[in-house]
Design an enzyme around this catalytic site. Structure first.
Site, PDB file in Angstrom:
ATOM      1  CE  LYS A   1      -3.998  -1.539   2.515  1.00  0.00           C
ATOM      2  NZ  LYS A   1      -5.062  -1.490   1.884  1.00  0.00           N
ATOM      3  CD  GLU A  12      -5.756  -8.075   3.767  1.00  0.00           C
ATOM      4  OE1 GLU A  12      -5.409  -7.636   1.790  1.00  0.00           O
ATOM      5  OE2 GLU A  12      -6.118  -7.493   4.161  1.00  0.00           O
ATOM      6  NE  ARG A  28     -11.182  -9.295  -2.143  1.00  0.00           N
ATOM      7  CZ  ARG A  28     -11.438  -8.934  -2.948  1.00  0.00           C
ATOM      8  NH1 ARG A  28     -12.222  -8.838  -3.910  1.00  0.00           N
ATOM      9  NH2 ARG A  28     -11.526  -7.582  -2.488  1.00  0.00           N
TER      10      ARG A  28
HETATM   11  N1  BES Z   1      -8.259  -3.366   4.711  1.00  0.00           N
HETATM   12  C1  BES Z   1      -8.430  -2.941   2.792  1.00  0.00           C
HETATM   13  C2  BES Z   1      -9.528  -2.556   2.478  1.00  0.00           C
HETATM   14  C3  BES Z   1     -10.296  -1.002   3.096  1.00  0.00           C
HETATM   15  C4  BES Z   1      -9.384   0.234   2.885  1.00  0.00           C
HETATM   16  C5  BES Z   1     -11.451  -1.273   4.020  1.00  0.00           C
HETATM   17  C6  BES Z   1      -9.389   1.113   3.119  1.00  0.00           C
HETATM   18  C7  BES Z   1     -11.417   0.638   4.933  1.00  0.00           C
HETATM   19  C8  BES Z   1     -10.584   1.201   3.617  1.00  0.00           C
HETATM   20  C9  BES Z   1      -8.552  -4.446   2.478  1.00  0.00           C
HETATM   21  O1  BES Z   1      -7.705  -5.579   2.651  1.00  0.00           O
HETATM   22  C10 BES Z   1      -7.516  -4.047   0.942  1.00  0.00           C
HETATM   23  O2  BES Z   1      -6.795  -3.391   0.269  1.00  0.00           O
HETATM   24  N2  BES Z   1      -9.040  -4.081  -0.241  1.00  0.00           N
HETATM   25  C11 BES Z   1      -8.423  -3.870  -1.812  1.00  0.00           C
HETATM   26  C12 BES Z   1      -9.109  -4.562  -2.693  1.00  0.00           C
HETATM   27  C13 BES Z   1      -8.568  -4.903  -3.897  1.00  0.00           C
HETATM   28  C14 BES Z   1      -6.905  -4.968  -4.096  1.00  0.00           C
HETATM   29  C15 BES Z   1      -8.871  -5.566  -4.795  1.00  0.00           C
HETATM   30  C16 BES Z   1      -9.035  -2.244  -2.044  1.00  0.00           C
HETATM   31  O3  BES Z   1     -10.175  -2.049  -2.046  1.00  0.00           O
HETATM   32  O4  BES Z   1      -8.428  -1.693  -2.694  1.00  0.00           O
HETATM   33 ZN    ZN Z   2      -7.303  -5.949   4.714  1.00  0.00          ZN
HETATM   34 ZN    ZN Z   3      -5.573  -5.337   1.847  1.00  0.00          ZN
END
Ligand code: BES
Ligand code: ZN
Ligand code: ZN
Length: 488
Positions: free
Chosen positions: A264, A336, A338
């Protein structure tokens, strides 16, 4: 600071009393009732209220002194439309100086009914929450050994004290778990906190850890968590009469989400200590269920991992096996949540529960769709969805339903494996994430159980009365209210 200590320094009980003797009455006044309230004052108090410009604005208070100069009575402003009982009373508690107070009848002599009185007490108590265990310069207000410095409410007569305290303790727990930095809230400490909460209430807890996850058939949880210095875990809590209806809660317990090799950005990573918010929420909900002794057989499954990086980290386009047998193509190591939920949900369906609820900080897309304050509800059962939404409205704990749109289902298909954790394009990302989970809720034969999935922020991005910036138990009271209505 002892590792595994998750509790803050304040407790909800310190904001309440049964002692009415010295309590100052707080009269709720709406702008509509302002002149009636003024008419009931003696000339001195009336002049004082006028001089202070009290207009019964919601959140404002007017403090009246007695002949001895001490606080004798308070008027608190409320909106004409009834507003939001919880947060309006948080605002009153926040506006008042330390002391002991009681809720007086309004200008018409009406008293709060039981539900409203419980909401008022809840709001009052929530004003007392502060995450201060890492702060050495505590304000007097928050120090537990100086109860006189607190803003205390006499329990309204109609209130079921145990119910309100249970909700406050659960919210305290959820917020503390989320707010605790990942350095003190890894998979080990999360398991410790879960055990603490559950054993205190007579539940049985088992934890599968590290390599043992592979032997026990949880390869996806292991794959996500194996690159962390702290081993991944599956926490499994069981409570209640085995012959009662079975409810299984599943919570995403990613103690820190760096994104993995698909790292990230700095701003995207900053809040990721909250990525175990779903697990915090189901632990808080479990505590409320057990406190209320709901006649259900409860199971709670929490895959607890850190999404970290070392030489063993899963890579983009790796293929990860799962408990269910479906293989997952890792389109993005940052999707991760899911992946760990896949194994936990596959286990959840095996003992044929009457319903499954999973909670997760699963997608940024759900936040783009609904913002930070409204968790997304996905549900494969219309009656259950309607029940959850009705209770969400009843207890002022918002949720909004989104569709398990089967037209997008093929986007979850993998190219070399059965499913992908990151569909191309990313459109409708909250929906495709939910559709991914749905594949694992489907048993090998027969119909899927009733299942609700909640994708939430679990974090207040700003501070308001009763809702400080930080971890938040979004949707927990709505789910509890639904379960009480359905099973009690
Ligand atoms: N934990 C995050 C989702 C998240 C981010 C929730 C910010 C609340 C606030 C999750 O693990 C994630 O990074 N999801 C990605 C999925 C994508 C790579 C398909 C997302 O939502 O960008
Ligand atoms: Zn996450
Ligand atoms: Zn994530």
């Amino acid at each position: 600071m002892a590792k595994g200590t998750t509790k803050g320094t304040s407790v909800p009980e310190q904001y309440f009393t049964n002692d009415t003797a010295t309590a100052v009455p707080v009269t709720p006044v709406t702008p509509e009732h302002l002149s009636a309230w003024q008419d009931g004052l003696d000339a001195r108090h009336r002049a004082w209220a006028d001089a202070n410009g009290f207009r019964a604005r919601p959140g404002s208070v007017c403090i009246l002194a007695g002949d001895d100069g001490r606080v004798a009575a308070v008027a608190a402003g409320f909106p004409d439309d009834g507003g939001n009982v919880i947060w309006d009373w948080s605002a009153v508690a926040k506006a008042l100086p330390p002391g002991s107070y009681k809720i007086a009848p309004d200008v018409d002599g009406a008293v709060l009914d039981k539900d409203r009185a419980e909401q008022a007490a809840l709001g009052w108590g929530l004003n007392g929450y502060a995450f201060d265990r890492y702060r050495h310069t505590k304000s007097k207000k928050d120090a537990p050994d100086t109860p006189d410095a607190n803003t205390i409410l006499v329990w309204p007569e109609t209130v079921d004290v145990a119910t309100v305290l249970s909700a406050l303790h659960a919210i305290w727990l959820v917020r503390d778990l989320i707010n605790t930095p990942a350095s003190d809230m890894g998979p080990a400490e999360l398991a410790f906190a879960a055990r603490d909460m559950a054993e205190e209430r007579g539940a049985e807890v088992s934890v599968i850890e590290g390599e043992a996850l592979l032997d026990a058939g949880y390869p996806a949880i292991h794959a996500v968590g194996r690159a962390s210095a702290q081993a991944p875990r599956l926490i499994d809590i069981v409570w209640g009469d085995t012959s009662a209806p079975k409810v299984t809660l599943v919570g995403k317990g990613v103690c820190f989400d760096s994104g993995g090799l698909d790292l990230k950005s700095a701003s995207g990573m900053k809040l990721m200590k909250k990525d175990m918010g779903g697990s915090a929420l189901v632990l808080g909900l479990a505590a409320m269920i057990m406190d209320a002794k709901l006649p259900i057989r409860l199971r709670v499954l929490v895959p607890a991992v850190e999404n970290s990086i070392d030489g063993s980290a899963m890579r983009p386009l790796d293929v990860v096996p799962t408990r269910k047998g479906l293989t997952i193509e890792i389109g993005n190591t940052d999707a991760e949540g899911r992946v760990v939920l896949a194994d936990a949900l596959a286990e959840a369906v095996t003992d044929t529960p009457d319903l499954i609820i999973d909670c997760a900080t699963l997608t940024g897309a759900a936040r783009v769709a609904l913002g930070t304050e409204v968790p997304a509800l996905f549900c494969n059962d219309d009656e259950m969805a309607a029940g959850i939404l009705a209770n969400s409205a009843l207890v002022s704990d918002p949720l909004w339903r989104m569709p398990l749109w089967q037209g997008y289902n093929s986007q979850v298909d993998g190219k070399v494996a059965d499913v992908t954790n990151a569909p191309e394009g990313g459109y409708g990302g909250a929906i495709t994430a939910a559709l991914f989970l749905e594949r694992f809720v489907q048993p090998d034969s027969g119909e899927a159980p009733a299942w609700a999935h909640i994708d939430m922020m679990a974090w207040n991005t700003t501070s308001r009365a009763g809702r400080p910036e930080g971890g938040e138990a979004m949707g927990m009271r709505a789910l509890f209210s639904y379960l009480v209505e359905r099973f009690d």
